[in-house]
Design a protein around this motif. Structure first.
Motif, PDB file in Angstrom:
ATOM      1  N   THR A 185      56.668  64.375  17.944  1.00  9.30           N
ATOM      2  CA  THR A 185      56.411  63.440  19.028  1.00  9.30           C
ATOM      3  C   THR A 185      55.057  63.734  19.670  1.00  9.30           C
ATOM      4  O   THR A 185      54.604  64.884  19.691  1.00  9.30           O
ATOM      5  CB  THR A 185      57.510  63.527  20.102  1.00  9.30           C
ATOM      6  N   VAL A 186      54.418  62.705  20.203  1.00  5.79           N
ATOM      7  CA  VAL A 186      53.123  62.845  20.885  1.00  5.79           C
ATOM      8  C   VAL A 186      53.268  62.310  22.301  1.00  5.79           C
ATOM      9  O   VAL A 186      53.663  61.157  22.507  1.00  5.79           O
ATOM     10  CB  VAL A 186      52.012  62.074  20.152  1.00  5.79           C
ATOM     11  N   THR A 187      52.962  63.164  23.270  1.00  7.50           N
ATOM     12  CA  THR A 187      52.982  62.759  24.669  1.00  7.50           C
ATOM     13  C   THR A 187      51.714  63.283  25.345  1.00  7.50           C
ATOM     14  O   THR A 187      51.005  64.121  24.794  1.00  7.50           O
ATOM     15  CB  THR A 187      54.216  63.315  25.406  1.00  7.50           C
ATOM     16  N   ASP A 209      51.461  80.939  16.884  1.00  8.10           N
ATOM     17  CA  ASP A 209      51.194  80.508  18.252  1.00  8.10           C
ATOM     18  C   ASP A 209      51.642  79.056  18.413  1.00  8.10           C
ATOM     19  O   ASP A 209      52.122  78.660  19.476  1.00  8.10           O
ATOM     20  CB  ASP A 209      49.701  80.652  18.554  1.00  8.10           C
ATOM     21  N   VAL A 210      51.489  78.278  17.341  1.00  9.73           N
ATOM     22  CA  VAL A 210      51.960  76.896  17.303  1.00  9.73           C
ATOM     23  C   VAL A 210      53.177  76.855  16.388  1.00  9.73           C
ATOM     24  O   VAL A 210      53.119  77.296  15.239  1.00  9.73           O
ATOM     25  CB  VAL A 210      50.863  75.950  16.775  1.00  9.73           C
ATOM     26  N   ARG A 211      54.297  76.305  16.889  1.00 10.32           N
ATOM     27  CA  ARG A 211      55.548  76.282  16.119  1.00 10.32           C
ATOM     28  C   ARG A 211      56.065  74.849  16.037  1.00 10.32           C
ATOM     29  O   ARG A 211      56.744  74.363  16.945  1.00 10.32           O
ATOM     30  CB  ARG A 211      56.585  77.204  16.766  1.00 10.32           C
ATOM     31  N   LEU A 212      55.719  74.193  14.942  1.00  7.31           N
ATOM     32  CA  LEU A 212      56.092  72.790  14.756  1.00  7.31           C
ATOM     33  C   LEU A 212      57.140  72.594  13.676  1.00  7.31           C
ATOM     34  O   LEU A 212      57.394  71.461  13.274  1.00  7.31           O
ATOM     35  CB  LEU A 212      54.851  71.952  14.435  1.00  7.31           C
ATOM     36  N   GLY A 213      57.729  73.666  13.175  1.00  9.37           N
ATOM     37  CA  GLY A 213      58.760  73.534  12.165  1.00  9.37           C
ATOM     38  C   GLY A 213      58.332  74.061  10.818  1.00  9.37           C
ATOM     39  O   GLY A 213      57.184  74.493  10.618  1.00  9.37           O
ATOM     40  N   PRO A 214      59.237  74.062   9.826  1.00  7.49           N
ATOM     41  CA  PRO A 214      58.976  74.698   8.536  1.00  7.49           C
ATOM     42  C   PRO A 214      57.821  74.103   7.742  1.00  7.49           C
ATOM     43  O   PRO A 214      57.213  74.796   6.929  1.00  7.49           O
ATOM     44  CB  PRO A 214      60.315  74.525   7.788  1.00  7.49           C
ATOM     45  N   ASP A 215      57.504  72.847   7.947  1.00  7.23           N
ATOM     46  CA  ASP A 215      56.394  72.237   7.204  1.00  7.23           C
ATOM     47  C   ASP A 215      55.028  72.732   7.693  1.00  7.23           C
ATOM     48  O   ASP A 215      54.020  72.512   7.020  1.00  7.23           O
ATOM     49  CB  ASP A 215      56.434  70.710   7.338  1.00  7.23           C
ATOM     50  N   SER A 248      55.838  76.850  24.785  1.00  8.09           N
ATOM     51  CA  SER A 248      57.011  76.517  23.977  1.00  8.09           C
ATOM     52  C   SER A 248      56.711  76.461  22.490  1.00  8.09           C
ATOM     53  O   SER A 248      57.631  76.298  21.689  1.00  8.09           O
ATOM     54  CB  SER A 248      57.570  75.163  24.434  1.00  8.09           C
ATOM     55  N   GLY A 249      55.445  76.562  22.106  1.00  5.29           N
ATOM     56  CA  GLY A 249      55.060  76.448  20.713  1.00  5.29           C
ATOM     57  C   GLY A 249      54.567  75.076  20.323  1.00  5.29           C
ATOM     58  O   GLY A 249      54.166  74.858  19.178  1.00  5.29           O
ATOM     59  N   ALA A 250      54.586  74.128  21.264  1.00 11.82           N
ATOM     60  CA  ALA A 250      54.018  72.808  20.985  1.00 11.82           C
ATOM     61  C   ALA A 250      52.494  72.917  20.886  1.00 11.82           C
ATOM     62  O   ALA A 250      51.889  73.878  21.362  1.00 11.82           O
ATOM     63  CB  ALA A 250      54.411  71.812  22.067  1.00 11.82           C
ATOM     64  N   LEU A 251      51.881  71.933  20.250  1.00  6.89           N
ATOM     65  CA  LEU A 251      50.434  71.915  20.048  1.00  6.89           C
ATOM     66  C   LEU A 251      49.773  71.077  21.132  1.00  6.89           C
ATOM     67  O   LEU A 251      50.161  69.934  21.374  1.00  6.89           O
ATOM     68  CB  LEU A 251      50.120  71.324  18.670  1.00  6.89           C
ATOM     69  N   LEU A 252      48.776  71.657  21.812  1.00  4.90           N
ATOM     70  CA  LEU A 252      47.987  70.925  22.789  1.00  4.90           C
ATOM     71  C   LEU A 252      46.613  70.645  22.207  1.00  4.90           C
ATOM     72  O   LEU A 252      45.990  71.531  21.624  1.00  4.90           O
ATOM     73  CB  LEU A 252      47.844  71.723  24.082  1.00  4.90           C
ATOM     74  N   VAL A 253      46.132  69.411  22.382  1.00  9.32           N
ATOM     75  CA  VAL A 253      44.851  68.976  21.822  1.00  9.32           C
ATOM     76  C   VAL A 253      44.055  68.269  22.909  1.00  9.32           C
ATOM     77  O   VAL A 253      44.492  67.253  23.455  1.00  9.32           O
ATOM     78  CB  VAL A 253      45.053  68.019  20.627  1.00  9.32           C
ATOM     79  N   TRP A 280      46.661  65.926  24.710  1.00  8.88           N
ATOM     80  CA  TRP A 280      47.856  65.472  24.013  1.00  8.88           C
ATOM     81  C   TRP A 280      48.743  66.657  23.660  1.00  8.88           C
ATOM     82  O   TRP A 280      48.260  67.752  23.379  1.00  8.88           O
ATOM     83  CB  TRP A 280      47.487  64.705  22.743  1.00  8.88           C
ATOM     84  N   ARG A 281      50.049  66.420  23.652  1.00  5.17           N
ATOM     85  CA  ARG A 281      51.033  67.444  23.300  1.00  5.17           C
ATOM     86  C   ARG A 281      51.831  66.962  22.092  1.00  5.17           C
ATOM     87  O   ARG A 281      52.460  65.896  22.136  1.00  5.17           O
ATOM     88  CB  ARG A 281      51.966  67.722  24.477  1.00  5.17           C
ATOM     89  N   VAL A 282      51.798  67.741  21.024  1.00  6.11           N
ATOM     90  CA  VAL A 282      52.516  67.413  19.795  1.00  6.11           C
ATOM     91  C   VAL A 282      53.655  68.408  19.657  1.00  6.11           C
ATOM     92  O   VAL A 282      53.438  69.624  19.666  1.00  6.11           O
ATOM     93  CB  VAL A 282      51.592  67.502  18.566  1.00  6.11           C
ATOM     94  N   ALA A 283      54.877  67.894  19.521  1.00  8.99           N
ATOM     95  CA  ALA A 283      56.034  68.777  19.516  1.00  8.99           C
ATOM     96  C   ALA A 283      57.123  68.230  18.598  1.00  8.99           C
ATOM     97  O   ALA A 283      57.204  67.019  18.369  1.00  8.99           O
ATOM     98  CB  ALA A 283      56.590  68.933  20.929  1.00  8.99           C
TER      99      ALA A 283
END
Length: 450
Positions: free
Chosen positions: A75-77, A350-356, A422-427, A436-439
């Protein structure tokens, strides 16, 4: 008299032809950005240009409700909006996020070149004065949106890199490495800065990246070249196109690596603790050459600028040449396409978006100004192998796209990249003035040993 008139007419015709060629006959790419990427990119013969190809996407900002696009399952918020040209990001131990609201200092020089550069910057959304501020953003309720902000530091000089070591916050201005006493949780720094190191300012590349070593004993500062290929002579490039290592305890500094045209973002990988940097390569060799890149940077390494590129290919424009340096020119580890303008790098862990996306690097590609058609304008993921380097046959994978609209205009351009608490990606997006926050749909827990 007649001869002088004919000479003037001939010069006017030559200028008109050059302008016509520049405006209407730019060099067009013959290879895709993907072909000129990876560990073994497709390298073609350079097409040297007297006048650069210009095809920068016009900056428009995001329409109401629009946002970048992530792969299915993410998701992108918006983490924060209404910023002033946000560039570099840094996360503090308590989860607060620092953002450098910054831009180039006023550029010296006028004439045609100065006029063209000013117009390009305005079109690309970079022609705004620098806010010269570091802002603190805080998510007090953990919902992924910053609901508190404060000006932590003001009246800086085009700040970019930031690092907290012990009780000090280090900041890389465009012309100096500074530090301020700081305790996480504080929302305002009023103490005067302590200058640790003068840095060469001015020129085309103003950003000064900054990262602390794993042991907290060293700082690494990235410094870009003043010109494209030492156009004003090597004397004007003194202290440029390199990464400098600063010893915190002694105050000593040394060149860590050099021959890097414009290194910007840096990070240490979480497994081998190698220093990695993303580098913008040279211009006016056509739309396909040479590739920008990311690379592990080792002490004493030389990467060729200005005489060589991509491990020893000769730039014939730079005279006199230095053929004796070719065998010592280190080849970069991974190409990111020509003129894509990589500006920052962050690692999985540092960034945790899942196994992919569990073992690799996230790289922001700010976007080209001198390639037709434009390239970059997105954030990519580069998968790594167990040996701590990119997978041999891998290509960059789009992770955050949609920054260009259907008319080829830039609604946004990615810059700083970090993981939040939380491990989400901030850009950071310096055209959209948003972070932007990618999670993933649910937070990905840290591994037991992290």
């Amino acid at each position: 008299m007649r001869t002088k008139i004919l000479i003037v007419i001939a010069l006017l015709i030559a200028v008109a032809v050059a302008v016509w060629f520049w405006l209407f006959q730019p060099d067009e790419a013959q290879h895709t950005p993907e072909a000129v990427s990876g560990r073994v990119p497709e390298l073609s013969e350079p097409r040297y240009e007297s006048i650069p190809t210009v095809d920068v996407a016009t900056a428009t900002g995001w329409p109401e409700g629009a946002k970048p696009v992530a792969p299915e399952g993410l998701t992108v918020t918006a983490f924060a909006r209404g910023l002033d040209h946000p560039r570099a990001l840094y996360r503090l131990p308590n989860g607060d996020v620092l953002v450098a609201e910054t831009n180039s200092p006023p550029r010296e020089g006028g004439g045609i070149e100065g006029l063209v550069m000013a117009q390009l910057m305005d079109k690309a959304g970079a022609g705004v004065p620098s806010a010269n501020r570091i802002t603190l953003l805080r998510d007090t309720d953990g919902d992924g949106i910053a609901d508190a902000r404060s000006a932590l530091l003001e009246n800086l000089n085009s700040p970019f890199g930031m690092a907290l070591v012990g009780e000090w916050l280090y900041v890389a201005n465009t012309d100096a490495l500074l530090r301020f006493p700081y305790t996480p949780g504080e929302t305002k720094i009023t103490a005067a800065p302590e200058k640790l190191l003068d840095l060469p300012g001015g020129g085309n590349h103003w950003t000064r990246g900054l990262v602390a070593g794993p042991e907290g004993e060293k700082l690494y500062v990235s410094i870009g070249s003043a010109t494209n290929i030492a156009d004003d002579g090597l004397e004007a490039e003194e202290g440029r196109a390199r990464i400098v290592e600063y010893d915190i305890a002694s105050g000593d500094s040394r060149d860590y690596a050099y021959g890097l045209r414009n290194p910007v973002g840096m990070a240490f990988d979480p497994i081998a603790q190698r220093l990695w940097a993303v580098v913008n390569e040279r211009d006016m060799m056509g739309s396909d050459m040479p590739p920008d890149y990311m690379t592990a940077v080792s002490l004493g390494a030389f990467y060729g600028w200005p005489w060589h590129y991509w491990g020893g290919h000769v730039d014939k424009r730079v005279q006199p040449g230095r053929p004796e340096l070719r065998e010592y020119t280190k080849r970069p580890d991974f190409a990111l396409g020509a003129h894509t303008a990589p500006l920052d790098i962050a690692f999985a862990g540092d960034v945790r978006l899942g196994p992919d996306y569990a073992n690799g690097a996230f790289v922001s590609l700010h976007g080209s100004w001198n390639r037709k058609p434009p390239a970059g304008y997105k954030l990519v993921y580069v998968p790594f192998a167990d040996n701590g380097f990119p997978v041999r046959d891998a290509k960059p994978v789009d992770l955050l796209a949609g920054f260009l609209n259907d008319d080829g205009e830039a609604m946004g351009r990615p810059v700083g990249v970090i993981g939040d608490a939380s491990g989400a990606l901030l850009v950071a997006d310096d055209v959209g003035n948003v972070i932007w926050r990618v999670a993933p749909p649910r937070p990905i827990p840290a591994a037991p040993d992290q």
